[in-house]
Design an enzyme around this catalytic site. Sequence first.
Site, PDB file in Angstrom:
ATOM      1  CG  LEU A   1      -1.921   1.139   1.274  1.00 44.50           C
ATOM      2  CD1 LEU A   1      -2.954   0.990   0.180  1.00 44.50           C
ATOM      3  CD2 LEU A   1      -2.578   1.231   2.636  1.00 44.50           C
ATOM      4  CG  ASP A   2      -0.475   4.637   0.232  1.00 44.46           C
ATOM      5  OD1 ASP A   2      -1.176   4.536  -0.786  1.00 44.46           O
ATOM      6  OD2 ASP A   2      -0.912   4.984   1.339  1.00 44.46           O
ATOM      7  CD  GLU A   3       5.898   1.734   1.285  1.00 40.88           C
ATOM      8  OE1 GLU A   3       6.902   2.128   0.658  1.00 40.88           O
ATOM      9  OE2 GLU A   3       5.628   2.101   2.445  1.00 40.88           O
TER      10      GLU A   3
END
Lengths: 283, 283, 283, 283
Positions: free
Chosen positions: B227-229
């Site tokens: 997530l969000d990486e």
Amino acid sequence: RNKGRLLVKCPDQPGIVSAISLYLGEHDANIIESNQYTTDPENGIFFLRMEFECPNLQEKRKKLEKQFLEVAYKFSMEWEINFLYDVKKAAIFVSKELHCLRELLLEWQSGDLMTDVVLVVSNHEECREIVESFNIPFYYIPANKDIRKEVEAKQLQLLKDYEVDLIVLARYMQILTPEFVRAHQAQIINIHHSFLPAFVGANPHKRAFERGVKLIGATAHYVTNDLDEGPIIEQDIIRVDHRDTVEDLKKKGRSVERSVLARGVKWAIEDRLIVHENKTIVL
Amino acid sequence: RNKGRLLVKCPDQPGIVSAISLYLGEHDANIIESNQYTTDPENGIFFLRMEFECPNLQEKRKKLEKQFLEVAYKFSMEWEINFLYDVKKAAIFVSKELHCLRELLLEWQSGDLMTDVVLVVSNHEECREIVESFNIPFYYIPANKDIRKEVEAKQLQLLKDYEVDLIVLARYMQILTPEFVRAHQAQIINIHHSFLPAFVGANPHKRAFERGVKLIGATAHYVTNDLDEGPIIEQDIIRVDHRDTVEDLKKKGRSVERSVLARGVKWAIEDRLIVHENKTIVL
Amino acid sequence: RNKGRLLVKCPDQPGIVSAISLYLGEHDANIIESNQYTTDPENGIFFLRMEFECPNLQEKRKKLEKQFLEVAYKFSMEWEINFLYDVKKAAIFVSKELHCLRELLLEWQSGDLMTDVVLVVSNHEECREIVESFNIPFYYIPANKDIRKEVEAKQLQLLKDYEVDLIVLARYMQILTPEFVRAHQAQIINIHHSFLPAFVGANPHKRAFERGVKLIGATAHYVTNDLDEGPIIEQDIIRVDHRDTVEDLKKKGRSVERSVLARGVKWAIEDRLIVHENKTIVL
Amino acid sequence: RNKGRLLVKCPDQPGIVSAISLYLGEHDANIIESNQYTTDPENGIFFLRMEFECPNLQEKRKKLEKQFLEVAYKFSMEWEINFLYDVKKAAIFVSKELHCLRELLLEWQSGDLMTDVVLVVSNHEECREIVESFNIPFYYIPANKDIRKEVEAKQLQLLKDYEVDLIVLARYMQILTPEFVRAHQAQIINIHHSFLPAFVGANPHKRAFERGVKLIGATAHYVTNDLDEGPIIEQDIIRVDHRDTVEDLKKKGRSVERSVLARGVKWAIEDRLIVHENKTIVL
């Protein structure tokens, strides 16, 4: 100079501005600039910065301060009046990276930083020559975590001797003790080489490189005992791209670090900063 | 259009550029724009994007592709040739916040986004009217984490039916399953409403407000299963100050989110993005 | 250093890039960075900047230069090969305003400006101390328009003695004669304190104030014999508002002038600038 | 809404702020935001914008206005009190380029533009569909310089019928007559597609291209009878480079034009703009 600045923080309630303006009017002070802020229209905290001009300010100082007590008492104010003829005294702490120090010295020499830089302290000898070329006293105090107490004892003595108002950590790579920090609440400005809260801690450029960000930044903040968690004063960023190595990020970062720190220090000198909880109000 | 784009990724070694330019020369293709990048002069990875013009491109397509195999084989290339007459097809996924969707639709309508927006999918009805006013098929697919599989089955069918090349999550507030993401490597662009890696996860504006930052930002990135990486495509920021409430941050954030996402999508459409490890090379 | 840079300008035609890459390959030179631009896909002018690494570059120099003649002849190229071990030599001309000079000296001292600053010339004594503190030769040459010829004769002699490649007018407030300029085509960089073409000529800040603009800027450009009309290298701006006096505009302008000039000078040193008609190509 | 805004312009003298704050206090109005500016501490002009909250504002309106007359008279004020429940009415004029219109409509639809867009007038039919999809009345009034008077007669009637407070020229390519302009002092906002005063007049992007600038911009300004010479409200810029054609400049320009115009219109709606001589004070 016949200029002064009034800073006020108090519970918001009707009548504050008129009380202050009446008070200034009674002393023939003319309001030049005025900024205010309330955290909340209902039961908020009120903040005010007023810059005023007043003939014969130096003679009137005592009277001005004394008579403000009444207003301050009525509204439960925290307050200060600063007089511009009383120039703030700043100390700069620096280690081996000199770009922030240089920026501050140049701005100061150009007359764009209205403070007295009264001393520079470093745990390295690298900057002695440049500091002394500006005729500013330089103190070399080697430091490491084992001798932190002795080092700080020397530093505290210097800060006292020179009557320092503001301590600027211009890339000073030593951690300060809680005692040192506590003794200088909202007086120590640090520059962190990332746009906080991204990359808190060490090696932000290396980590920015690894994450592949497209912007890097810098953050000027007041120092508290939570590392990189103090109230943020100013931030800015610069674009980077996939071609930039860690070295390139450091190089690009320097230009934004020095301008962000210089702006933060200017606002502190101009009494534009009020700390409230963990934030700064910039008026 | 007689324009094509060649994208190449391979181990760096001498002779790549001359082999490619000889190949293009043999097919009477003229290089219009060329960008290259090597991760390291010693044993690095080489990336190239070349835009070329070639008379009768459509007829030559097969031959061009076939004959490039030889060059590609020699240098162990991953590669693609895209033909501009073959316009990319995009799907937009959106929830209730419509500013990013609107920006994309307007840019598309102005001719500033050279793609076919072939469908819009939403788990809410809010945007039906605007989407249909642009004569784009709209699919309302209610979603929540309990019915994720069924929802994605419907979405996958649509993506297949419409032969979608690019999926834009324009503030689509549902998590995608690892299967969905794996099936669309470097094909799903998301907009996150913070300058990552600051404020990973939910409610970045609330947390930005609490931290008292002086800048907020937005990040367009490829979606991966962290997530969000995922690899960052583009970022930008906007100034905020102590007066801004969480609502104000959201409002200011919108303008930067929509422009960052629009830029990222344009680069994808123009074949400017190559993903390498967890970064994007923007050529 | 085993690095070199090839700059090329010629009529566009197929085969240029492959000829150059073949040539570099034959000398075991590895292309590190490559940028190209064509004014027009049909009969345009082609520009190229290639940075390459080549073992034993110093020994191979003569051979490299000689053998390029053949390629250059075939494509009617204007060209140069620069060798990074041959550091460019710069002269700085300055009058009373020292912020641009200081910026350049600091960047140079930090290692961020890869040139030799071989001398500083001024028509005032103000900067002697700072220049000499950097151990750079300083020449005080009083100037006014009546003695322009004699002044320039002295300057020209110095430029010759020091083998200067690049002249930086860091707020040098004297007009140069057409002879002086003609002798240094695309070698003299000036900083103008407005975003040209707004406020061509004297007192831009005063005129910006009177017009009530919300942005002021700075422009680095090559000097030609048309005042403030030379090819623009770089520009930037800073926000101002109704509170700013002419003095404030000057102060704010300084920070943008120095960064714009520093960037322009860096690009010149890195051989990124090609002048074409009245424009710069920045590769 | 119980919010109001007081705007004041008068000769500076001691006592203004305290008189106003006393007046507001007497009506139980709480100051939410206050900004002031003086052109000169000695005999300058004083400007003030105060936003206040006051219970039962609607009922008190008449009384508030009447009693302010006394304060206004004492200090020779030009003034107005605006009541937020009385939403400003805006008309948008547009020709064929629709990006500014679209931006305003989207911002308005998102609730980020607190005004009533009561009608759109165009000399072309291009935007009818989009305007009507927002349920806003659209008036097609063909225009050219020969029928200017008749055209304006129709427009003036519409402005009167709809009780318009603010006219936004969102790329309306017709010149207005002096009579029209005179009747709407500080009520007509235009967007010019350059950073004025650079490239006053027609075809700024073509001229920017020819000059080889590295920045292009946009300027929102009040319309006066001197073409492109009215008080500047807001400006911004975007980077361009040698690769950009005139078409590219137009495309890039659009994004800055629409954001600059949207900001200018917002400030007008929020009563932040005071015109003084040929400048705007933005409070």
